[in-house]
Design a protein around this motif. Structure first.
Motif, PDB file in Angstrom:
ATOM      1  N   TYR A   1      44.048  34.579  53.668  1.00  0.00           N
ATOM      2  CA  TYR A   1      43.788  35.893  53.070  1.00  0.00           C
ATOM      3  C   TYR A   1      44.642  36.955  53.748  1.00  0.00           C
ATOM      4  O   TYR A   1      45.125  37.881  53.102  1.00  0.00           O
TER       5      TYR A   1
ATOM      6  N   ASN B   1      47.551  36.394  55.070  1.00  0.00           N
ATOM      7  CA  ASN B   1      48.903  36.206  54.548  1.00  0.00           C
ATOM      8  C   ASN B   1      49.058  36.855  53.180  1.00  0.00           C
ATOM      9  O   ASN B   1      50.082  37.471  52.885  1.00  0.00           O
ATOM     10  N   VAL B   2      48.026  36.698  52.324  1.00  0.00           N
ATOM     11  CA  VAL B   2      48.084  37.340  51.011  1.00  0.00           C
ATOM     12  C   VAL B   2      48.225  38.844  51.183  1.00  0.00           C
ATOM     13  O   VAL B   2      49.078  39.478  50.555  1.00  0.00           O
TER      14      VAL B   2
ATOM     15  N   LYS C   1      49.473  40.428  53.577  1.00  0.00           N
ATOM     16  CA  LYS C   1      50.808  40.771  54.077  1.00  0.00           C
ATOM     17  C   LYS C   1      51.857  40.674  52.978  1.00  0.00           C
ATOM     18  O   LYS C   1      52.734  41.528  52.845  1.00  0.00           O
ATOM     19  N   VAL C   2      51.761  39.592  52.181  1.00  0.00           N
ATOM     20  CA  VAL C   2      52.762  39.400  51.126  1.00  0.00           C
ATOM     21  C   VAL C   2      52.636  40.480  50.063  1.00  0.00           C
ATOM     22  O   VAL C   2      53.632  40.974  49.537  1.00  0.00           O
ATOM     23  N   LEU C   3      51.393  40.884  49.755  1.00  0.00           N
ATOM     24  CA  LEU C   3      51.213  41.955  48.770  1.00  0.00           C
ATOM     25  C   LEU C   3      51.501  43.316  49.389  1.00  0.00           C
ATOM     26  O   LEU C   3      51.526  44.317  48.699  1.00  0.00           O
ATOM     27  N   LYS C   4      51.694  43.331  50.709  1.00  0.00           N
ATOM     28  CA  LYS C   4      51.956  44.560  51.458  1.00  0.00           C
ATOM     29  C   LYS C   4      50.851  45.589  51.259  1.00  0.00           C
ATOM     30  O   LYS C   4      51.097  46.759  50.936  1.00  0.00           O
ATOM     31  N   LEU C   5      49.590  45.151  51.442  1.00  0.00           N
ATOM     32  CA  LEU C   5      48.461  46.066  51.330  1.00  0.00           C
ATOM     33  C   LEU C   5      48.478  47.023  52.515  1.00  0.00           C
ATOM     34  O   LEU C   5      48.834  46.638  53.619  1.00  0.00           O
ATOM     35  N   GLY C   6      48.069  48.270  52.260  1.00  0.00           N
ATOM     36  CA  GLY C   6      47.947  49.238  53.347  1.00  0.00           C
ATOM     37  C   GLY C   6      46.754  48.877  54.223  1.00  0.00           C
ATOM     38  O   GLY C   6      45.947  48.033  53.849  1.00  0.00           O
TER      39      GLY C   6
ATOM     40  N   GLN D   1      43.350  49.396  52.466  1.00  0.00           N
ATOM     41  CA  GLN D   1      43.153  48.362  51.446  1.00  0.00           C
ATOM     42  C   GLN D   1      42.866  47.011  52.083  1.00  0.00           C
ATOM     43  O   GLN D   1      42.021  46.256  51.623  1.00  0.00           O
TER      44      GLN D   1
END
Lengths: 365, 279
Positions: A259, A261-262, A264-269, A272
């Motif tokens: 989760y 990693n997700v 990070k990949v989606l670049k959540l602030g 968020q």
């Protein structure tokens, strides 16, 4: 026409379907039999418990009675012993042996407590009706109204205890969850807080009460209002919050790496990431902590109310013990059952909430 | 200049005596619009390689360049489809995709985002399941959600880490076609990591075997010169396919053999004999 209506109803209640299915399956033959068996076993075990209790209390009663007669015989002679025996047999309350009450005595005590509650409630209503005019005048003059200061009924006492537990629980939640999240997110803060948690977690409720008492007493200087409730709920909260604190920190720090990693990949602030990924995934653990907190709060409540002289079940039990009236022991046992049953209901309540918020981690992807 | 370039990349885990070198001297360059497959045994460091490219990890030495710039963090330009789907189980299919879309288009209004979500969910054929949670879906459906999530962010490059590894053969075939279909529409650059040689040949322009780790490194590349669109059933009779397939498998088998023979350790069997419990 009829069909149409049925169809419409079916559509409207589609969200009820699982519930209906559950209900209808309950009435199927097999499950009826098995649930009958289950209730049968429960009822049987309750009867067995009551029976053993009855026999046990009878044995204790007899032992206490023969001791009393023996004592009368050796100290005051045969006549006094006979008088004592007759007195006990007649059921005279002044000479009843003081020991574990039987189930029947406890039951009648419960009824007398409820009757007492009715009397007190009627008393209160009469008081407020009588004082209505006077109070209206007092308030108009800007003075405090006169309130009922009579004895609290058993139901009032139970309600006070529940109020104290919920106030303490809320305090624990407001302190432990945010701190748990913060120290869960930061490993350095976690090690900074670790000694603190390890040292204060095992501290006994009595000591927490004394600590809170020292502080609140000073804060209330010059204030004549009763601070027993404040002291007891703060102590309950401080005693009970540790499970939530530790569980929240653990849940937040051990979020599945996938989760993260997700995120990070989606670049959540950061916001968020915390509120959409970390918190939802640690909710099950947080709620496990809260459930432990609630049951610990209920458990330490009795000791703390006793010390704080707060009008709750703890004080009730203690006062009955000191009182030593004929039905005091039975009242203590009533309080014991009420405490147990309320504790059980609180745990059920938390379990329901917990099941509502958690997702099955094993099945989830 | 290549679109994605890895130059002398080394990756080690641990420190001091416990240090293990997972990837060793990786050199790779991918052109824009190319579909490259990397084939390797399980445990050969494939996921580490993917994480270096998508920016979740940084190389111990060497550099990863994307469009000439060094990769230091994850980026919306490189979409990732994870091996284990990595959907958030507390969100529905629509919410999972929406979360990605909102991050990719922070300035667009909600109706645009919602439209894009339904568009991509529809593309992978999951419109009926848009309000379901991942645990209510089958493995294939979950993977499709992951595909929709990665593509809805409109990445310039898609990185797929064994995306179909956990699926049954039939679902696998269907999803291969779907991914190829989407790729061929706008010819994004794609990197597929897989352990299935046939899958690599069917989908990619180039196949590069990864020699198993520790110290995994890339082997010689094999170009797949089969015209697109490729027909799976006809492929089996295609001479070119057979030749490439045999060459790759032979290569991988040889590495396997050499790995076996290179281990000089001798295993001694303990001297045990069955005990009789009767006497």
């Amino acid at each position: 026409m009829g069909q149409e209506i049925i169809l419409k109803q079916g559509q409207n209640s589609s969200f009820l379907k699982p519930l209906l299915l559950k209900l209808t399956s309950r009435f199927q033959k097999k499950s009826v039999l098995s649930s009958l068996k289950k209730t049968g076993i429960t009822v049987l075990s309750i009867l067995l418990f009551l029976g053993l209790w009855h026999l046990g209390s009878k044995a204790l009663y007899n032992k206490e009675a023969s001791f009393k007669i023996e004592k009368a015989l050796t100290e005051r002679g045969q006549a006094a012993a006979d008088a004592e025996r007759d007195c006990i047999a007649s059921g005279e309350s002044s000479c009843q042996p003081n020991t574990l009450p039987s189930p029947a005595q406890v039951w009648s005590s419960l009824q007398s407590l409820i009757a007492d509650h009715k009397v007190i409630t009627a008393d209160k209503a009469a008081f407020s009706a009588k004082m209505a005019d006077v109070n209206a005048k007092l308030i108009a003059k800007g003075k405090d109204a006169i309130v009922y200061t009579g004895r609290a009924s058993f139901i009032d006492i139970v309600l006070t205890s529940i109020k104290t537990v919920f106030a303490g629980f809320l305090l624990a939640l407001l302190i432990a969850v945010p701190i748990g999240i913060i120290i869960g997110l930061s490993p350095s803060l976690r090690s900074a807080f670790n000694w603190f948690i390890q040292v204060f977690k095992p501290v006994s409720p009595v000591v927490w009460y004394l600590l809170v008492f020292m502080i609140v007493k000073t804060l209330y200087i010059g204030d004549s209002t009763d601070n027993a409730f404040v002291i007891s709920f703060i102590s309950v909260g401080l005693c009970a919050m540790w499970a939530t604190l530790v569980n929240t920190a653990m849940g937040v720090s051990s979020v599945d790496k996938d989760y993260i990693n997700v995120a990070k990949v989606l670049k959540l602030g950061t916001f968020q990431k915390v509120f959409k990924v970390i918190l939802p995934s640690s909710l099950p653990l947080i709620f496990t902590g809260l459930r432990i907190t609630l049951s610990v709060a209920w458990m330490v409540l009795i000791a703390i109310e006793l010390l704080a002289q707060s009008q709750g079940l703890g004080l009730f039990v203690w006062e009955e013990f000191q009182n030593g009236a004929n039905d005091s022991n039975a009242k203590i046992i009533v309080a014991m059952f009420v405490i147990g049953i309320i504790g059980f209901l609180l745990d059920r309540l938390m379990l329901t909430v917990q099941n509502g918020v958690s997702f099955n981690k094993n099945e989830a992807v | 200049m290549a679109y994605l370039e890895l130059k002398n990349v080394y990756k080690t885990y641990g420190e001091g005596a416990n240090q293990t070198e997972v990837l060793s001297n990786i050199n790779l360059s991918i052109e824009e619009g190319e579909f490259v497959a990397i084939v390797g045994f399980t445990g050969s460091g494939k996921t580490t390689l993917v994480n270096l490219i998508n920016g979740l990890l940084r190389p111990t030495s060497g550099e990863v360049l994307f469009k000439g710039k060094r990769v230091v963090d994850t980026s919306h330009e490189r979409g990732v489809i994870f091996q284990n789907y990595s959907l958030l189980p507390w969100l529905t299919v629509g919410q999972n995709v929406f979360m990605a879309v909102r991050e990719a288009y922070p300035k667009k209004d909600k109706s645009f985002l919602k439209k894009r979500v339904s568009e991509y969910v529809d593309m992978v054929g999951l419109t009926p399941a848009i309000n379901k949670r991942p645990k209510e879906l089958s493995g294939g459906m979950r993977q499709r959600v992951a595909v929709a999530r990665a593509l809805a962010m409109n990445p310039e490059m898609i990185i797929m880490d064994e995306p179909l590894g956990a699926l049954d053969a039939l679902t696998r075939g269907n999803l291969q076609d779907e991914i190829l279909n989407i790729w061929s529409q706008d010819k994004r650059t794609a990197l597929l990591i897989t352990n299935d040689v046939d899958e690599g040949i069917y989908m990619a322009d180039r196949i590069i075997p990864l020699k198993p780790g520790p110290k995994a490194t890339l082997g010689p590349e094999f170009k797949i010169e089969i015209d697109r669109p490729r027909d799976k059933t006809a492929l089996n009779d295609n001479l070119n396919f057979k030749k490439t397939r045999n060459a790759i498998i032979e290569y991988l088998m040889d590495i396997g053999e050499s790995r076996k023979s290179s281990s000089s350790e001798e295993f001694k069997l303990p001297e045990v004999s069955p005990k009789s419990f009767v006497a």
